[in-house]
Design an enzyme around this catalytic site. Sequence first.
Site, PDB file in Angstrom:
ATOM      1  N   ILE A 174       0.836  -1.201   0.000  1.00  0.00           N
ATOM      2  CA  ILE A 174       0.000   0.000   0.000  1.00  0.00           C
ATOM      3  C   ILE A 174       0.874   1.255   0.000  1.00  0.00           C
ATOM      4  O   ILE A 174       0.636   2.204  -0.749  1.00  0.00           O
ATOM      5  CB  ILE A 174      -0.969  -0.013   1.207  1.00  0.00           C
ATOM      6  CG1 ILE A 174      -1.934  -1.209   1.080  1.00  0.00           C
ATOM      7  CG2 ILE A 174      -1.745   1.304   1.305  1.00  0.00           C
ATOM      8  CD1 ILE A 174      -2.792  -1.487   2.315  1.00  0.00           C
ATOM      9  N   GLY A 178       8.653  -5.156   2.996  1.00  0.00           N
ATOM     10  CA  GLY A 178       8.603  -4.345   1.770  1.00  0.00           C
ATOM     11  C   GLY A 178       9.812  -4.645   0.896  1.00  0.00           C
ATOM     12  O   GLY A 178      10.722  -5.369   1.309  1.00  0.00           O
ATOM     13  N   TYR A 219      -2.649  -9.505  16.293  1.00  0.00           N
ATOM     14  CA  TYR A 219      -2.641  -8.437  15.279  1.00  0.00           C
ATOM     15  C   TYR A 219      -3.817  -7.491  15.483  1.00  0.00           C
ATOM     16  O   TYR A 219      -3.664  -6.267  15.490  1.00  0.00           O
ATOM     17  CB  TYR A 219      -2.683  -9.052  13.872  1.00  0.00           C
ATOM     18  CG  TYR A 219      -2.864  -8.048  12.767  1.00  0.00           C
ATOM     19  CD1 TYR A 219      -1.823  -7.201  12.388  1.00  0.00           C
ATOM     20  CD2 TYR A 219      -4.086  -7.917  12.086  1.00  0.00           C
ATOM     21  CE1 TYR A 219      -1.990  -6.262  11.367  1.00  0.00           C
ATOM     22  CE2 TYR A 219      -4.262  -6.991  11.070  1.00  0.00           C
ATOM     23  CZ  TYR A 219      -3.209  -6.172  10.711  1.00  0.00           C
ATOM     24  OH  TYR A 219      -3.378  -5.248   9.712  1.00  0.00           O
ATOM     25  N   VAL A 259      -7.293  -5.339   1.280  1.00  0.00           N
ATOM     26  CA  VAL A 259      -6.847  -4.550   0.131  1.00  0.00           C
ATOM     27  C   VAL A 259      -6.105  -5.455  -0.855  1.00  0.00           C
ATOM     28  O   VAL A 259      -5.389  -6.366  -0.450  1.00  0.00           O
ATOM     29  CB  VAL A 259      -5.910  -3.413   0.594  1.00  0.00           C
ATOM     30  CG1 VAL A 259      -5.614  -2.468  -0.556  1.00  0.00           C
ATOM     31  CG2 VAL A 259      -6.522  -2.653   1.772  1.00  0.00           C
TER      32      VAL A 259
HETATM   33  P1  NAD Z   1       3.256  -4.568   3.566  1.00  0.00           P
HETATM   34  O1  NAD Z   1       3.844  -5.644   4.411  1.00  0.00           O
HETATM   35  O2  NAD Z   1       3.399  -4.698   2.088  1.00  0.00           O
HETATM   36  O3  NAD Z   1       3.774  -3.152   4.022  1.00  0.00           O
HETATM   37  C1  NAD Z   1       4.208  -2.845   5.313  1.00  0.00           C
HETATM   38  C2  NAD Z   1       5.503  -2.085   5.194  1.00  0.00           C
HETATM   39  O4  NAD Z   1       5.949  -1.722   6.512  1.00  0.00           O
HETATM   40  C3  NAD Z   1       6.624  -2.924   4.573  1.00  0.00           C
HETATM   41  O5  NAD Z   1       7.256  -2.201   3.546  1.00  0.00           O
HETATM   42  C4  NAD Z   1       7.565  -3.191   5.733  1.00  0.00           C
HETATM   43  O6  NAD Z   1       8.908  -3.376   5.342  1.00  0.00           O
HETATM   44  C5  NAD Z   1       7.346  -1.960   6.588  1.00  0.00           C
HETATM   45  N1  NAD Z   1       7.735  -2.184   7.976  1.00  0.00           N
HETATM   46  C6  NAD Z   1       7.407  -3.257   8.758  1.00  0.00           C
HETATM   47  N2  NAD Z   1       7.972  -3.138   9.960  1.00  0.00           N
HETATM   48  C7  NAD Z   1       8.650  -1.971   9.966  1.00  0.00           C
HETATM   49  C8  NAD Z   1       9.459  -1.294  10.925  1.00  0.00           C
HETATM   50  N3  NAD Z   1       9.679  -1.826  12.133  1.00  0.00           N
HETATM   51  N4  NAD Z   1      10.012  -0.112  10.588  1.00  0.00           N
HETATM   52  C9  NAD Z   1       9.816   0.429   9.348  1.00  0.00           C
HETATM   53  N5  NAD Z   1       9.069  -0.163   8.401  1.00  0.00           N
HETATM   54  C10 NAD Z   1       8.495  -1.351   8.706  1.00  0.00           C
HETATM   55  O7  NAD Z   1       1.705  -4.522   3.969  1.00  0.00           O
HETATM   56  P2  NAD Z   1       0.516  -3.658   3.365  1.00  0.00           P
HETATM   57  O8  NAD Z   1      -0.524  -4.623   2.932  1.00  0.00           O
HETATM   58  O9  NAD Z   1       1.006  -2.632   2.418  1.00  0.00           O
HETATM   59  O10 NAD Z   1      -0.033  -2.968   4.686  1.00  0.00           O
HETATM   60  C11 NAD Z   1       0.171  -1.601   4.999  1.00  0.00           C
HETATM   61  C12 NAD Z   1      -0.595  -1.256   6.250  1.00  0.00           C
HETATM   62  O11 NAD Z   1      -1.982  -1.512   6.069  1.00  0.00           O
HETATM   63  C13 NAD Z   1      -0.187  -2.063   7.489  1.00  0.00           C
HETATM   64  O12 NAD Z   1      -0.263  -1.208   8.598  1.00  0.00           O
HETATM   65  C14 NAD Z   1      -1.259  -3.124   7.584  1.00  0.00           C
HETATM   66  O13 NAD Z   1      -1.415  -3.595   8.903  1.00  0.00           O
HETATM   67  C15 NAD Z   1      -2.465  -2.337   7.120  1.00  0.00           C
HETATM   68  N6  NAD Z   1      -3.551  -3.171   6.602  1.00  0.00           N
HETATM   69  C16 NAD Z   1      -3.407  -3.816   5.423  1.00  0.00           C
HETATM   70  C17 NAD Z   1      -4.457  -4.584   4.926  1.00  0.00           C
HETATM   71  C18 NAD Z   1      -4.365  -5.288   3.623  1.00  0.00           C
HETATM   72  O14 NAD Z   1      -5.354  -5.907   3.212  1.00  0.00           O
HETATM   73  N7  NAD Z   1      -3.242  -5.245   2.899  1.00  0.00           N
HETATM   74  C19 NAD Z   1      -5.656  -4.690   5.672  1.00  0.00           C
HETATM   75  C20 NAD Z   1      -5.753  -4.025   6.884  1.00  0.00           C
HETATM   76  C21 NAD Z   1      -4.707  -3.240   7.335  1.00  0.00           C
END
Ligand code: NAD
Length: 325
Positions: free
Chosen positions: A16, A40, A148, A178
């Site tokens: 995202i 990421g 979580y 998403v």
């Molecule tokens: P993703 O894993 O692709 O992205 C998360 C990013 O955060 C990654 O790039 C990761 O490297 C970075 N990250 C993790 N720990 C970290 C740290 N300690 N310091 C710095 N960076 C860190 O996941 P996403 O699907 O893009 O999710 C983004 C956000 O949306 C998250 O907060 C997730 O909980 C939330 N979310 C996502 C969904 C979904 O369906 N994808 C649904 C509900 C909530």
Amino acid sequence: MADNKSILITGGAGFIGSNLCEYFLKKEYSVVCLDNFATGHKKNILPFLENKNFKLIEGDIRDRETCKNAVQNIDYVLHQAALGSVPRSIQDPLTTNEVNINGFLNMLVASRDSGVKRFVYAASSSTYGDSDSLPKIEDKIGKPLSPYAITKYVNELYAEIFSTTYGMETIGLRYFNVFGRKQDPKGAYAAVIPKFVMQLMQHESPIINGDGNYSRDFTYIDNVIQMNELAMLTENTKALNTIYNTAFGDRTTLNDLMKYLKLFLSDYDQKISEVNVLYGPNRVGDIPHSLASIEKAKEFLSYSPKYSFQEGLKEAVKWYWENLK
Ligand code: NAD
């Protein structure tokens, strides 16, 4: 015109986050991405590295100094960094807690101290927990069903306290499943759509957990980008310091998801229509059905999602075919 406003996108190398980076760079904002690449990938942000309006900070939100430095001269924070996945949090609740709660609090404190205009953050539909009412309405939540879910709920509580106690402007976006370009299909904790797409493209049988009748409000990435922009820029003071469902507002069963995936992928490779689908046990912590009411976002943020599930899925399938086949 963005008027040279600057946005910090934490987790900007993730699914995202990197889509948000791309969108706001196109709109000529200055974009700072803070990411430790836990989940990421550099490839997600590679094209931006040459853009003079883009800055990458490789660092961890668990480190307070890093957070403090990252928010310098920042107008808006779009906080996406977290460890996603219910099963991951069941496997390792400590790390999920450290990143998703301590890291979140570090970012809130740093943002408060540097006086950012607004803090918009990724919340989650998992906060609805064991509530079985449908559609999900923001102020009716159940008990969390996983570590979580607890972390994401605690984020909401902290954001509210920072709004009331320190006068910070915050908005939480409860994302519902998403999907779209750049979502990682690999790894033990991959989300269901990219995982199934990859398996079908390789003519491997995907495994559906349960009987396939569980349903989700699958939400295309461009609808989520729209919500972030609206939350970041709204001038409606009544819209602030609260949370919003971020979804399309319809639900699809896993069996139907599979049907559409096979249908859309068959346009690229006819053989995919013949791949067998297998069924396994239900997963711990999974709720049977999820469907958002998006009335609050429509009323306060003038949200108007552009992509239905099927329209988004077609786009996502095309992207995976062109980029990962
Ligand atoms: P993703 O894993 O692709 O992205 C998360 C990013 O955060 C990654 O790039 C990761 O490297 C970075 N990250 C993790 N720990 C970290 C740290 N300690 N310091 C710095 N960076 C860190 O996941 P996403 O699907 O893009 O999710 C983004 C956000 O949306 C998250 O907060 C997730 O909980 C939330 N979310 C996502 C969904 C979904 O369906 N994808 C649904 C509900 C909530």
